[in-house]
Scaffold this active site. Structure first.
Site, PDB file in Angstrom:
ATOM      1  CB  CYS A 141      -0.954  -0.007   1.194  1.00 40.24           C
ATOM      2  SG  CYS A 141      -0.158  -0.369   2.778  1.00 40.24           S
ATOM      3  CG  HIS A 221      -0.090   3.794   5.693  1.00 35.93           C
ATOM      4  ND1 HIS A 221       0.297   3.178   6.858  1.00 35.93           N
ATOM      5  CD2 HIS A 221      -0.381   2.783   4.831  1.00 35.93           C
ATOM      6  CE1 HIS A 221       0.249   1.856   6.697  1.00 35.93           C
ATOM      7  NE2 HIS A 221      -0.167   1.594   5.480  1.00 35.93           N
TER       8      HIS A 221
END
Lengths: 335, 335
Positions: A141, A221
């Protein structure tokens, strides 16, 4: 047109999302998913109509729990053209022999090493490299999020040096085992982090140094990106390049955090509240003393999903043009 | 020797710590603290024997709550040589007239603007600049933490360019009003953050770019520091310069997060579990492609406390040598 037969080995956070995204496409279909335990996700897969496969020694416990078992993982693999391995990191490597024996193509996720597949993939960056390949690894990711912005900026302006701080969610929302609850964890402490080298598996030769920490948050994130560029350009130039990227979304309008981005994804009616695109605060795009800075947020559970769909399309040579595959995937998913 | 008479205006997170640290010194003493409300901290101050002052219109409510009021803030200020203003940020500025009228010296904290005092202070960096000054501002916890490492590294190797990501705790442990609980908040979104310019108020001319986020943690801030240095040097050279700094502590030995640092502070028997020093992971000190990287954690509640003591000593000219003042403060506090 015969649809590509796709099997999903490992039906967790990534696997279930890839299955649903594949089913939205016209040129591929799910022929089965493999799960080792009869939990709520297994029941949901069955309810959705995905044939459920399992390990030979788990058939009994699956059936006891009321799951109709379609067969063993070996049988699933035999029936497929391509398997998307979404087993936990470092487990996928143990399945390679199985896939080779069955003579089918396989996609691994970013938790496995580059060397396992030999081809690390990001649709915008190197779709063509995966055409016809037997083995491909869709990068993690974070690496996916970095490639999506570094690749076009590198093509347009040349990235002389990238310095990135990755602020990582430390557990997914459904994870009750991991922490921290209330602390900042530099991870790794030894610098730089492995994320920079991982970007280089997709964009060879790029000069990128990364540092990373784990945080008490589950949502997304966040990256602080600092770039020195070869060509002189303005923040507006950068903004217009990023605006052209179909998997980069600008956020503003009162969105001040990762929490509000997740709310936006829910308001958009996205399945599971997913945010497939990088979310860049365009207000943060700044040239300061000749260097570029900006913030982006990455939804760890879902940004790789469209990339897996494109990887299938490239490996199966269903489409030779990366931009056309991206457009098709986006259109069907609603990106 | 007559002790310098110190008043504390605002007895919260910083004020109560400065009071205790002053009382440990031989050359200064607390003559009173001022508080606006009769909460548990006010009761504790009284129990410790600090004369409690308050605003004229609050005397009644204080006395009703059983607090023995020594007088008004005006009276406290008249009796002091120097007042340490620890009122909330942007409140301190409104007290300047009071201090000027009383003709006493005043120290503000980092929440106020540099221009209010005209002298921004970090003991290691510019003690001598504060000698005899009437007004001094002790810079914020983050700026203090940055000055403590940037200043010696700049002196030794020359800092060509500093790029720093500040990961800030978003509330103190006793704070139940602020968030986020589960999100990352780029703050400010517009880059760069104000922290870089604030460092320049103490180290003029240094080239430093900062980005900052707020995090769901209460324990400490964490800084990712990237420096380009003028002189060539190794990670070991940097480590030995930082090892010489009395207010920089190396952490390792199983300390992998800010939580474990706080546990260490408690195990050390520190009052309130405070960690007055910058905590640098010496394992993180790395030269990578010619640039320096390291991580440090900063205890927002306490790193400025010894700096306030040194500021008093400089302004009152109790000691003309900064290194001697630092050594004295450290010895008395147990740093």
């Amino acid at each position: 047109m015969t649809k590509a037969k796709v099997a999903i080995n490992g039906y967790g956070t990534i696997g279930k999302r890839v299955a649903d995204a594949v089913m939205l496409q016209d040129d591929m279909e799910i022929i089965g998913i493999a799960k080792t335990r009869p939990n709520f996700e297994t029941v949901m897969a069955q309810d959705k109509g995905y044939p459920v496969y399992t390990l030979a020694d788990r058939v009994g416990s699956m059936e006891e729990a009321g799951i109709e078992v379609a067969g063993t993982v070996e049988e699933m693999v035999e029936a497929a053209d391509v398997v998307v391995d979404c087993t936990p990191g470092k487990v996928g490597v143990t399945n390679k022999e199985l896939y080779e024996k069955a003579g089918i193509k396989a996609i691994w996720q970013g938790g496995e090493a580059h060397e396992l597949a030999g081809c690390s993939f990001n649709a915008e960056t190197n779709y063509e490299e995966a055409l016809g390949k037997d083995f491909v690894r869709v990068v993690s990711c974070n690496t996916t999020g970095l490639c999506r912005v570094l690749s076009p900026l590198n093509n347009e302006f040349g990235v002389k040096k990238a310095r990135i701080t990755l602020m990582r969610r430390s557990a997914d929302p459904n994870d009750i085992k991991h922490g921290p609850i209330n602390a900042i964890v530099p991870n790794p402490i030894k610098l730089p982090s492995h994320h920079g080298p991982d970007v280089k598996t997709v964009i060879p030769g790029i000069d990128v140094a990364t540092t990373a920490v784990k945080l008490p948050t589950t949502l997304m994130h966040l990256h602080t990106i600092n770039l020195e560029l070869e060509k002189e350009c303005t923040a507006e130039d950068v903004e217009s390049i990023l605006a052209e990227q179909s998997r980069v979304r600008f956020v503003g309008q009162g969105i001040t955090s990762t929490a509000e981005i997740m709310e936006l994804a829910k308001d958009l009616g996205r399945p599971r509240g997913d945010m497939w695109e990088n979310c860049v605060w365009n207000e943060s795009i700044t040239m300061y003393e000749g260097e570029l800075y900006f913030f982006q947020a990455i939804h760890q559970e879902s940004d790789v999903i469209p990339e897996n769909v494109d990887a299938i399309r490239a490996m199966m040579e269903l489409e030779s043009d990366g931009q056309k595959s991206i457009a098709e995937t986006n259109a069907k998913m609603g990106i």
